[in-house]
Scaffold this motif. Structure first.
Motif, PDB file in Angstrom:
ATOM      1  N   ASN A   1       0.896  -1.052  -0.012  1.00  0.00           N
ATOM      2  CA  ASN A   1      -0.014   0.025  -0.182  1.00  0.00           C
ATOM      3  C   ASN A   1       0.843   1.351   0.244  1.00  0.00           C
ATOM      4  N   GLN A   2       1.966   1.201   0.589  1.00  0.00           N
ATOM      5  CA  GLN A   2       2.853   2.512   0.820  1.00  0.00           C
ATOM      6  C   GLN A   2       3.299   2.816  -0.539  1.00  0.00           C
TER       7      GLN A   2
ATOM      8  N   LEU B   1       2.069   2.035  -3.607  1.00  0.00           N
ATOM      9  CA  LEU B   1       0.672   2.155  -4.367  1.00  0.00           C
ATOM     10  C   LEU B   1       0.338   3.556  -4.098  1.00  0.00           C
ATOM     11  N   SER B   2       0.355   3.989  -2.724  1.00  0.00           N
ATOM     12  CA  SER B   2      -0.088   5.101  -2.250  1.00  0.00           C
ATOM     13  C   SER B   2       0.601   6.212  -3.040  1.00  0.00           C
ATOM     14  N   GLY B   3       1.946   6.000  -3.116  1.00  0.00           N
ATOM     15  CA  GLY B   3       2.656   7.021  -3.726  1.00  0.00           C
ATOM     16  C   GLY B   3       2.474   7.117  -5.291  1.00  0.00           C
TER      17      GLY B   3
ATOM     18  N   ILE C   1      -0.344   6.511  -6.883  1.00  0.00           N
ATOM     19  CA  ILE C   1      -1.574   7.048  -7.083  1.00  0.00           C
ATOM     20  C   ILE C   1      -1.662   8.569  -6.951  1.00  0.00           C
TER      21      ILE C   1
ATOM     22  N   ASP D   1       8.152   4.216  -7.455  1.00  0.00           N
ATOM     23  CA  ASP D   1       7.168   3.358  -6.404  1.00  0.00           C
ATOM     24  C   ASP D   1       6.660   1.923  -7.141  1.00  0.00           C
TER      25      ASP D   1
ATOM     26  N   ASP E   1       6.868   8.343   6.349  1.00  0.00           N
ATOM     27  CA  ASP E   1       7.305   7.859   4.905  1.00  0.00           C
ATOM     28  C   ASP E   1       7.703   8.674   3.963  1.00  0.00           C
TER      29      ASP E   1
ATOM     30  N   SER F   1       8.214   9.104   0.604  1.00  0.00           N
ATOM     31  CA  SER F   1       7.620   9.137  -0.534  1.00  0.00           C
ATOM     32  C   SER F   1       6.243   9.581  -0.446  1.00  0.00           C
ATOM     33  N   VAL F   2       5.706   9.794   0.652  1.00  0.00           N
ATOM     34  CA  VAL F   2       4.523  10.544   1.108  1.00  0.00           C
ATOM     35  C   VAL F   2       4.776  11.990   1.127  1.00  0.00           C
TER      36      VAL F   2
ATOM     37  N   SER G   1       5.277  12.933  -2.660  1.00  0.00           N
ATOM     38  CA  SER G   1       4.167  13.131  -3.651  1.00  0.00           C
ATOM     39  C   SER G   1       3.142  13.848  -3.137  1.00  0.00           C
TER      40      SER G   1
ATOM     41  N   ALA H   1      -1.326   2.900   6.043  1.00  0.00           N
ATOM     42  CA  ALA H   1      -1.316   1.929   5.064  1.00  0.00           C
ATOM     43  C   ALA H   1      -1.341   0.659   5.718  1.00  0.00           C
TER      44      ALA H   1
ATOM     45  N   LYS I   1      -4.543   4.164   2.722  1.00  0.00           N
ATOM     46  CA  LYS I   1      -3.625   4.104   1.545  1.00  0.00           C
ATOM     47  C   LYS I   1      -3.952   2.892   0.551  1.00  0.00           C
ATOM     48  N   PRO I   2      -3.731   2.915  -0.696  1.00  0.00           N
ATOM     49  CA  PRO I   2      -3.676   4.041  -1.550  1.00  0.00           C
ATOM     50  C   PRO I   2      -5.118   4.898  -1.526  1.00  0.00           C
ATOM     51  N   PHE I   3      -4.958   6.090  -1.699  1.00  0.00           N
ATOM     52  CA  PHE I   3      -6.321   6.841  -1.590  1.00  0.00           C
ATOM     53  C   PHE I   3      -6.476   7.666  -3.010  1.00  0.00           C
ATOM     54  N   SER I   4      -7.780   7.841  -3.315  1.00  0.00           N
ATOM     55  CA  SER I   4      -8.150   8.704  -4.584  1.00  0.00           C
ATOM     56  C   SER I   4      -7.738  10.331  -4.345  1.00  0.00           C
TER      57      SER I   4
END
Lengths: 788, 123
Positions: free
Chosen positions: A556-557, A559-561, A563, A593, B13, B15-16, B19, B84, B105-108
């Motif tokens: 998910n981590q 995937l989150s990035g 999206i 990612d 995290d 990457s969060v 992004s 997550a 996560k992942p969310f739209s």
């Protein structure tokens, strides 16, 4: 002291008063009427007249008696005293009273009390003297006798071998005591003249009882009393005395004296006690030895057996009829020939020695052993038997058990591929069991030597044999080896040798040992070890279900990035003007990612497996023990010592036993890995269980390894985080998932005061009351499960 | 371009943190990022923050820990949790404890935008 004469004397007194009263009127008549001798003299003492009893007593005339002073009428020994009394009376004019012997007509002197009274006129002038002679012979004789008996009594009293006290009840004190008593009680005569002394010497247990009896005697309620008194002398010695009290009363029956005679019975008592003690000892010896003495007059058919002897035959006391036939009937028939043989033997030697079985009335069989002597009549029939019988059932059973276990041992050795040896170091004498020859594949006729043994030992293991020989030479107590044999067919055998030092009858050093062929075990251990390492690997990665959360997070981590970045990218491209550079950057991140997610998936691929989780009561101690047992070889290989500290009252938890064991195994192997490079301290891992926070149980695994970097503690439980070169870093993550699925917690802490780290998990215990652990001892105990 | 409300993102995290600010900026917000709750508390941006996008599971102080700490300090910044680790029970629990939204996560971007709008409307 009263005597029979006192009444006469009294009468005499009364009569003389009468004389005085009537003398003036008709004294002649009066004098003659007095039944005792009376003499009348002039004031100067000349005899004037005598009454009839006087003349009759003396058998002399008045004339004869006028000259009494110069005749033997008065006993020569008494004459002077009598005359002097009269002269004094005449001079003073006062009455006199003298005792003297007077000669009776038959030539015998009798004692008289002579009393003289003056008769005066109205002016007080003495007209006459009256002399009254009162016979006191009997009294005098009594006095003499009394004096004699008193003398004898005194002699007896003083010289008696028994201790005597005379108690005067009027004075209320013991007035006399003799030497024997003084010696017996170790007191002076003066001390024994006080009641208080006797009280003090009397054993305090007896004091009250004795005092009550004595009081009854003093009060005249009884005439005698016999008690055994326990005295404690001043020097501390105990004295037993048989004391006889006799009450003496006066003529009216009033208590006057008590004579107490003390007989020293101490030795007698001691002898009795000794006798009783000896009897007790014999009883005790018989009972404890289970051997009962008996003396049986067989032909008289008299039951002379003791109840104990009867008990050996299962008989009620007194129920043995005493006959030979009755005795024979109790024998166990198959053993009767043995008994007959013993009787025949006894006929020749007189000695009875037999072990035989008897049938009790309840049908049970009991082994008895009889040792004694048998006596026979002229025709060779048993007459009397004396001896001891004991129940040897248990010994017989033990012997049987021993025989059986020897048989088992031989068989068991064969089955266990185990042989025995003994080795006398000094004489080099080696004895081998058959099985040992078989293990070494030697002919059993070959004499065994160390050199011969060496021909079979694997060359690589020869140093061990040299070492063993050296230690034996030094006389070390025990040793234990595992070494290999290289057999002629090139096959390898693994042997486990244990030897124990002992000494033979002559005190020579000897080793007794066992050798077991453990080849199969060794081979299966090796196979097991291989399987275990595979299993350890698998247990780290299986249980897909418990991995889901971890996998989800890891996937998910990224995937989150992806999206977020893709959304941003679209927005940047849709802008006016489009932000191409920004879109390119976010697209790059999206690819990165995506790769990351792909990596996760590829690393997970190996882990997929399926197992249905269960929910059952789990004893964590038991689960941990299994894991430790499974890991011992691995720990051993890594030179890790494991130590258990289990709370034996630990409540049961509900969960999946295999999963929890995976966690424990994982923690244990991690702890072991963490100590790989530790050389300066013991590689010790401590596994501990305990109640925790009220309704949880906690298991901790403490190592002495490299410890934790504080900044990494948070990442420890992330999947694929690892500090190791090998491994996937999935272990702790899976472990945490497992523990969390059990509603518990898994965490790590650096050790406080020492190197290393402690991993702990806690899970709530089963709230269902029935789900409690099988409690062992109440205390937690330390189990040392690994050496080296 | 008008200056939008300040959104603070707290997530360990990287990457969060990389992004999400870009997307938020695309939405028109101002963004500041923090790698831990402690870092956020130590900053002087609390007062200006109009909405907090907060990761639940972080080493040290967790998201809910920070939420409680802010409440104690009298701050009522609307919070949108992201995680997550989440499962079906996470979201209701977070909402119950006063979060505007809890995004798994992942969310739209729609879900994020909807949550942000709700948060800012409260302001």
């Amino acid at each position: 002291m009263q005597s029979p004469d006192s009444i006469d004397e009294h009468d005499g007194q009364r009569q003389s008063e009468e004389v005085l009263r009537f003398v003036d009127k008709n004294f002649r008549l009066v004098i003659d009427s007095i039944p005792v001798p009376v003499a009348v003299t002039t004031p100067t003492g000349e005899v004037e007249s005598l009454n009839q009893p006087t003349l009759e007593y003396f058998g002399k005339t008045l004339e004869d008696l006028k000259g009494w002073k110069s005749s033997d009428v008065v006993h020569p020994d008494d004459l002077e005293r009598t005359v002097a009394s009269q002269i004094e009376a005449h001079e003073t004019g006062r009455a006199y009273n003298v005792e003297s012997r007077h000669l009776r007509a038959d030539g015998i002197y009798r004692w008289f009390n002579v009393r003289g009274f003056p008769l005066r006129d109205s002016q007080g002038n003495i007209l006459r003297w009256f002399h009254l002679l009162i016979d006191i012979e009997d009294r005098k004789r009594g006095e003499l006798l009394l004096r004699e008996s008193e003398r004898q009594f005194k002699t007896i009293f003083d010289e008696a071998g028994t201790g005597i006290t005379l108690i005067d009840l009027t004075a209320g004190e013991p007035i006399r005591n003799n030497r024997a008593l003084q010696e017996m009680l170790g007191c002076s005569e003066e001390e024994l003249s006080r009641f208080e002394t006797y009280d003090r010497l009397t054993h305090e247990d007896d004091r009250e009882k004795d005092a009550i009896s004595f009081r009854e005697l003093c009060d005249g309620k009884r005439d005698s009393l016999r008690i055994e008194k326990h005295f404690i002398r001043k020097d501390g010695r105990f004295i037993w005395a048989n004391v006889i009290f006799t009450l003496l009363r006066d003529h009216k029956g009033r208590p006057l004296y008590i004579i107490a005679i003390h007989e020293d019975i101490t030795e007698h008592k001691l002898a009795l006690e000794k006798l009783q003690a000896n009897q007790d000892l014999l009883d005790l010896a018989q009972k404890s030895a289970g051997a009962m003495a008996f003396d049986w007059y067989i032909q008289e058919k008299i039951n002379t057996w003791s109840p104990e002897q009867e008990a050996l035959f299962g008989l009620a006391p007194g129920s043995f009829d005493g006959t030979y036939k009755g005795w024979k009937k109790m024998m166990y028939a198959p053993d009767w020939p043995t008994v007959v043989e013993a009787i025949q033997h006894a006929h020749q030697t007189g000695t009875v020695e037999a072990e035989y079985r008897v049938v009790w009335p309840d049908g049970s069989l009991h082994w008895l052993s009889t040792n004694g002597r048998m006596f026979f009549d002229g025709e060779g029939n048993p007459l009397r038997m004396v001896g001891f019988t004991s129940d040897v059932t248990r010994r017989k059973q033990a012997e049987e058990a021993l025989r059986r276990s020897q048989a088992f041992l031989t068989e068991g050795q064969q089955l266990a591929r185990m042989g025995n040896f003994s080795w006398q170091v000094a004489t080099k004498n080696i004895t081998w069991s058959e099985q040992l020859y078989r293990i070494f594949d030697f002919e059993s006729s070959v004499p065994m030597t160390l050199e011969l043994i060496a021909t079979r030992v694997h060359p690589d293991d020869m140093p061990m044999i040299y070492d063993m020989a050296e230690r034996a030479e030094r006389g070390e107590k025990d040793f234990e080896y595992e070494h290999r044999l290289l057999m002629p067919d090139r096959s390898i055998k693994h042997l486990h040798v244990v030897a124990h030092r002992t000494y033979d009858q002559d005190g020579r050093l000897e080793y007794i040992g066992a050798v077991q062929d453990v080849t199969e075990r060794r081979l299966s251990e090796e196979a097991l070890s291989k399987v275990r390492s595979e299993l350890a690997h698998v247990t780290r990665v299986t249980s897909l279900g418990t991995l889901t959360a971890s996998i989800a997070h890891e996937v998910n981590q990224p995937l989150s990035g992806i999206i977020t970045n893709a959304s941003t990218c679209l927005r940047m491209l849709a802008a006016d003007p489009p932000n191409v550079e920004g879109a390119r950057e976010t697209a790059r991140r999206t690819i990165r990612d995506g790769n990351r997610a792909s990596e996760v998936i590829s690393r997970l691929r190996a882990l997929f497996g399926k197992k249905e989780p269960t929910n059952e009561p789990v004893d964590l101690n038991e689960a941990a023990r299994e894991v430790i047992a499974l890991s011992l070889s691995e720990l051993h290989r890594k030179q890790v010592v494991s130590q258990s500290d289990f709370d034996e009252d630990l409540p049961t938890v509900m969960g999946d036993r295999v999963q929890l064991q995976q966690v424990i195994l994982n923690l244990l192997l991690n702890a072991s890995d963490a100590m790989n490079d530790i050389a300066d301290r013991p590689r010790l891992v401590v596994i501990k269980t305990e109640p925790y926070e009220g309704n949880h149980v906690r298991l901790t695994v403490k190592d002495a390894g490299v410890g934790l970097e504080p900044e990494n503690v948070g990442k420890l439980f992330d999947a694929f985080y690892t500090t190791k070169n090998s491994g996937m870093g999935i272990g702790l993550s899976v472990s945490r998932s497992i523990i969390e699925s059990h509603h518990g917690r898994l965490w790590a802490m650096p050790n406080e005061d020492e190197p290393g780290a402690t991993f702990s998990f806690s899970i709530p215990f089963a709230t269902d009351g029935a789900m409690t652990a099988q409690a062992g001892s109440a205390d937690s105990k330390i189990e040392q499960t690994e050496e080296h | 371009m008008e200056i939008g409300p300040l959104i603070s993102v707290v997530d360990d995290d990287e990457s969060v943190r990389e992004s999400l600010p870009d997307l938020l900026k695309e939405f028109g917000f101002q963004v500041q990022t923090f790698s831990s709750a402690e870092e956020f508390l130590a900053s002087d941006g609390i007062g200006q923050t109009k909405c907090l996008v907060l990761d639940i599971a972080m080493p040290g102080m967790t998201g809910p820990d920070l939420q409680r700490e802010l409440k104690i300090r009298g701050s009522n910044i609307p919070i949108i949790f992201i995680t997550a680790h989440g499962d079906s029970t996470t979201r209701p629990r977070m909402l119950e404890n006063g979060a505007i939204e809890c995004l798994l996560k992942p969310f739209s971007e729609d879900a994020l935008l909807k949550a942000l709008n709700e948060a800012l409307r409260l302001n």
